[in-house]
Scaffold this motif. Structure first.
Motif, PDB file in Angstrom:
ATOM      1  N   LYS A 186       4.024 -11.585  -8.755  1.00 33.17           N
ATOM      2  CA  LYS A 186       3.963 -11.541 -10.212  1.00 33.17           C
ATOM      3  C   LYS A 186       5.016 -12.480 -10.798  1.00 33.17           C
ATOM      4  CE  LYS A 186       4.326  -8.089 -13.602  1.00 33.17           C
ATOM      5  NZ  LYS A 186       4.407  -6.672 -13.944  1.00 33.17           N
ATOM      6  N   ARG A 187       6.176 -12.495 -10.192  1.00 32.22           N
ATOM      7  CA  ARG A 187       7.243 -13.361 -10.669  1.00 32.22           C
ATOM      8  C   ARG A 187       6.844 -14.838 -10.505  1.00 32.22           C
ATOM      9  NH1 ARG A 187      11.696 -14.235  -7.794  1.00 32.22           N
ATOM     10  NH2 ARG A 187      11.174 -12.495  -6.461  1.00 32.22           N
ATOM     11  N   ARG A 188       6.227 -15.140  -9.370  1.00 27.85           N
ATOM     12  CA  ARG A 188       5.784 -16.509  -9.127  1.00 27.85           C
ATOM     13  C   ARG A 188       4.652 -16.927 -10.056  1.00 27.85           C
ATOM     14  NH1 ARG A 188       4.966 -15.328  -3.467  1.00 27.85           N
ATOM     15  NH2 ARG A 188       6.744 -15.930  -2.248  1.00 27.85           N
ATOM     16  N   GLY A 189       3.774 -15.961 -10.329  1.00 29.46           N
ATOM     17  CA  GLY A 189       2.610 -16.289 -11.122  1.00 29.46           C
ATOM     18  C   GLY A 189       1.395 -16.586 -10.252  1.00 29.46           C
ATOM     19  N   TYR A 190       1.547 -16.436  -8.967  1.00 26.89           N
ATOM     20  CA  TYR A 190       0.414 -16.601  -8.054  1.00 26.89           C
ATOM     21  C   TYR A 190       0.712 -15.900  -6.742  1.00 26.89           C
ATOM     22  CZ  TYR A 190       3.467 -20.313  -6.263  1.00 26.89           C
ATOM     23  OH  TYR A 190       4.541 -21.005  -5.782  1.00 26.89           O
ATOM     24  N   VAL A 191      -0.296 -15.725  -5.951  1.00 32.25           N
ATOM     25  CA  VAL A 191      -0.141 -15.130  -4.634  1.00 32.25           C
ATOM     26  C   VAL A 191      -0.049 -16.255  -3.610  1.00 32.25           C
ATOM     27  CG1 VAL A 191      -1.322 -13.788  -2.843  1.00 32.25           C
ATOM     28  CG2 VAL A 191      -1.321 -12.986  -5.205  1.00 32.25           C
ATOM     29  N   LEU A 200      -6.668 -11.172   2.607  1.00 34.10           N
ATOM     30  CA  LEU A 200      -5.289 -11.644   2.585  1.00 34.10           C
ATOM     31  C   LEU A 200      -4.661 -11.451   1.206  1.00 34.10           C
ATOM     32  CD1 LEU A 200      -5.808 -14.962   4.586  1.00 34.10           C
ATOM     33  CD2 LEU A 200      -4.366 -13.057   5.304  1.00 34.10           C
ATOM     34  N   THR A 201      -5.439 -11.741   0.188  1.00 35.92           N
ATOM     35  CA  THR A 201      -4.942 -11.586  -1.176  1.00 35.92           C
ATOM     36  C   THR A 201      -4.643 -10.131  -1.483  1.00 35.92           C
ATOM     37  OG1 THR A 201      -6.256 -13.489  -1.885  1.00 35.92           O
ATOM     38  CG2 THR A 201      -5.459 -12.010  -3.598  1.00 35.92           C
ATOM     39  N   ARG A 202      -5.543  -9.258  -1.068  1.00 30.28           N
ATOM     40  CA  ARG A 202      -5.352  -7.840  -1.290  1.00 30.28           C
ATOM     41  C   ARG A 202      -4.067  -7.366  -0.611  1.00 30.28           C
ATOM     42  NH1 ARG A 202     -10.169  -4.948   0.958  1.00 30.28           N
ATOM     43  NH2 ARG A 202     -11.295  -6.353  -0.386  1.00 30.28           N
ATOM     44  N   ARG A 203      -3.851  -7.859   0.620  1.00 32.30           N
ATOM     45  CA  ARG A 203      -2.674  -7.450   1.367  1.00 32.30           C
ATOM     46  C   ARG A 203      -1.391  -7.945   0.684  1.00 32.30           C
ATOM     47  NH1 ARG A 203      -2.630  -9.695   7.148  1.00 32.30           N
ATOM     48  NH2 ARG A 203      -4.775  -8.971   7.033  1.00 32.30           N
ATOM     49  N   GLU A 204      -1.431  -9.205   0.238  1.00 31.49           N
ATOM     50  CA  GLU A 204      -0.261  -9.751  -0.450  1.00 31.49           C
ATOM     51  C   GLU A 204       0.048  -8.991  -1.728  1.00 31.49           C
ATOM     52  OE1 GLU A 204       2.137 -12.249  -0.053  1.00 31.49           O
ATOM     53  OE2 GLU A 204       1.475 -11.940   2.004  1.00 31.49           O
ATOM     54  N   LEU A 205      -1.004  -8.638  -2.452  1.00 31.95           N
ATOM     55  CA  LEU A 205      -0.797  -7.896  -3.696  1.00 31.95           C
ATOM     56  C   LEU A 205      -0.170  -6.536  -3.400  1.00 31.95           C
ATOM     57  CD1 LEU A 205      -4.048  -8.631  -5.716  1.00 31.95           C
ATOM     58  CD2 LEU A 205      -1.739  -9.347  -6.290  1.00 31.95           C
ATOM     59  N   ARG A 206      -0.519  -5.976  -2.273  1.00 33.64           N
ATOM     60  CA  ARG A 206       0.016  -4.678  -1.911  1.00 33.64           C
ATOM     61  C   ARG A 206       1.466  -4.801  -1.438  1.00 33.64           C
ATOM     62  NH1 ARG A 206      -3.195  -2.755   2.652  1.00 33.64           N
ATOM     63  NH2 ARG A 206      -1.555  -3.804   3.803  1.00 33.64           N
ATOM     64  N   ASP A 207       1.720  -5.802  -0.599  1.00 33.15           N
ATOM     65  CA  ASP A 207       3.031  -5.909   0.039  1.00 33.15           C
ATOM     66  C   ASP A 207       4.055  -6.674  -0.798  1.00 33.15           C
ATOM     67  OD1 ASP A 207       1.834  -4.587   2.075  1.00 33.15           O
ATOM     68  OD2 ASP A 207       1.663  -6.322   3.397  1.00 33.15           O
ATOM     69  N   ASN A 208       3.606  -7.657  -1.538  1.00 33.01           N
ATOM     70  CA  ASN A 208       4.537  -8.517  -2.277  1.00 33.01           C
ATOM     71  C   ASN A 208       4.149  -8.635  -3.733  1.00 33.01           C
ATOM     72  OD1 ASN A 208       6.165  -9.360   0.010  1.00 33.01           O
ATOM     73  ND2 ASN A 208       4.359 -10.487   0.675  1.00 33.01           N
ATOM     74  N   PHE A 209       3.803  -7.515  -4.315  1.00 32.66           N
ATOM     75  CA  PHE A 209       3.295  -7.560  -5.678  1.00 32.66           C
ATOM     76  C   PHE A 209       4.316  -8.106  -6.667  1.00 32.66           C
ATOM     77  CE2 PHE A 209       2.471  -5.589  -9.826  1.00 32.66           C
ATOM     78  CZ  PHE A 209       1.228  -6.128 -10.059  1.00 32.66           C
ATOM     79  N   GLN A 210       5.535  -7.568  -6.615  1.00 29.36           N
ATOM     80  CA  GLN A 210       6.543  -7.993  -7.593  1.00 29.36           C
ATOM     81  C   GLN A 210       6.852  -9.470  -7.467  1.00 29.36           C
ATOM     82  OE1 GLN A 210       7.527  -6.372 -10.128  1.00 29.36           O
ATOM     83  NE2 GLN A 210       6.549  -4.449  -9.530  1.00 29.36           N
TER      84      GLN A 210
END
Ligand SMILES: [Zn+2]
Length: 86
Positions: free
Chosen positions: A77-82, A64-74
């Motif tokens: 990053k802005r939030r500071g967490y996934v 799930l984390t990998r997918r979030e990093l791929r789909d919602n990376f920016q």
């Protein structure tokens, strides 16, 4: 050997509507904004409070984390967490 630059700060919104802070190890480097301190054990606090929260297994979390990093990376990053919603 722990690689601090591969630990992602993850917040899980569980079905009980609270957020759980968990440190998830991934197989790539993450920017400093998203890193967390790897703890001695896995960051689970299951059993504490007895809330009956359903938290994904660590294998699922990784995926799930990998997918979030791929789909919602920016955004992550802005939030500071996934953010992972159940
Ligand atoms: Zn919960």
């Amino acid at each position: 050997m722990p690689q601090p630059d591969r630990y992602v700060s993850v917040k899980i919104e569980c079905s009980s509507n609270h957020s759980h802070d968990i440190c998830v190890e991934v197989d790539r480097q993450v920017p400093p904004e998203l890193r967390c301190e790897p703890n001695a054990g896995p960051g689970y606090s299951q059993g504490g409070g007895g809330g009956g929260c359903s938290i994904p297994s660590s294998a699922q979390l990784k995926e799930l984390t990998r997918r979030e990093l791929r789909d919602n990376f920016q955004e992550s990053k802005r939030r500071g967490y996934v953010l992972i919603r159940r």
